[in-house]
Design a protein around this motif. Structure first.
Motif, short mmCIF file in Angstrom:
data_model
loop_
_atom_site.label_atom_id
_atom_site.label_comp_id
_atom_site.label_asym_id
_atom_site.label_seq_id
_atom_site.Cartn_x
_atom_site.Cartn_y
_atom_site.Cartn_z
N ALA A 1 0.69 -1.16 -0.20
CA ALA A 1 0.11 0.03 0.00
C ALA A 1 0.91 1.40 0.04
N GLY A 2 2.26 1.03 0.10
CA GLY A 2 3.17 2.38 -0.18
C GLY A 2 3.47 2.84 1.36
N ARG A 3 3.05 2.08 2.43
CA ARG A 3 3.54 2.43 3.74
C ARG A 3 4.74 2.17 3.87
N THR B 1 5.96 11.35 5.12
CA THR B 1 4.99 10.28 5.00
C THR B 1 3.55 11.10 5.25
N GLU B 2 2.43 10.44 4.76
CA GLU B 2 0.96 11.02 5.22
C GLU B 2 0.92 10.36 6.56
N ALA B 3 -0.12 10.91 7.16
CA ALA B 3 -0.57 10.16 8.63
C ALA B 3 -0.80 8.90 8.47
N ASP B 4 -0.93 8.34 7.58
CA ASP B 4 -1.33 6.68 7.41
C ASP B 4 -0.08 5.88 7.01
N GLY B 5 1.06 6.88 6.92
CA GLY B 5 2.35 6.08 6.60
C GLY B 5 2.77 6.01 5.34
N ARG B 6 1.99 6.34 4.28
CA ARG B 6 2.31 6.09 3.10
C ARG B 6 3.44 7.32 2.72
N LEU B 7 4.35 6.81 2.01
CA LEU B 7 5.59 7.58 1.30
C LEU B 7 5.03 8.62 0.31
N VAL B 8 5.58 9.81 0.59
CA VAL B 8 5.43 11.00 -0.49
C VAL B 8 6.69 11.79 -0.81
N GLY B 9 7.67 11.55 -0.08
CA GLY B 9 8.76 12.18 -0.52
C GLY B 9 9.86 11.97 0.30
#
Length: 146
Positions: free
Chosen positions: A41-43, A103-111
């Motif tokens: 999921a990208g976390r 990461t976003e609050a859900d742990g998904r990587l954004v940068g």
């Protein structure tokens, strides 16, 4: 300045089930020594560095089929895209890391924000303080002479 203004967004990552050979090839092709390790999921689950490959794989003669998740550095040091860059600097100094994940609050990587990203965005005096804090661990471990 916000983290999202300086973070790199075009980043490579590997899945925990990817082999270290796949990871090493991605590092080579992208000319990087650091890859976030994510779930499907990208976390973010952790990170894999070229140093991890040298110490945890090559030094122990592990096979190239070893999973990235088995040799990654676990524990995620991350900030949010809307955090002030000072938060990223604080985390780097506190954890002695030259990179922090965004990461976003859900742990998904954004940068990813690296020390060089901060150096290019800040004044020299402030950057020098961050560099000293990040490298403090290495100086202590290697018996730095002053």
């Amino acid at each position: 300045m916000l983290c999202k203004e300086i973070m790199k967004q075009d980043i490579q990552s590997v899945l925990a089930d990817d082999t270290i050979q796949t990871a090493a090839c991605k590092m080579r092709d992208a000319n990087v020594g650091f890859l976030p390790v994510c779930d499907s999921a990208g976390r973010v689950l952790g990170a894999l560095t070229d140093r991890d490959l040298a110490i945890r794989v090559l030094a122990h003669n592990r096979p190239l089929s070893t999973k990235a998740g088995d040799v990654m550095t676990s524990g995620v040091v991350a900030c949010r895209p809307d955090d002030d860059v000072q938060r990223a600097e604080q985390l780097m100094g506190q954890h002695h890391k030259s990179r922090v994940l965004c990461t976003e609050a859900d742990g998904r990587l954004v940068g990813i924000i690296s020390l060089s990203d901060i150096a290019q965005s800040e004044d020299d005096r402030h950057t020098a303080q961050t560099v000293r804090r990040v490298t403090e661990r290495e100086a202590v471990q290697h018996g730095s002479m002053r």
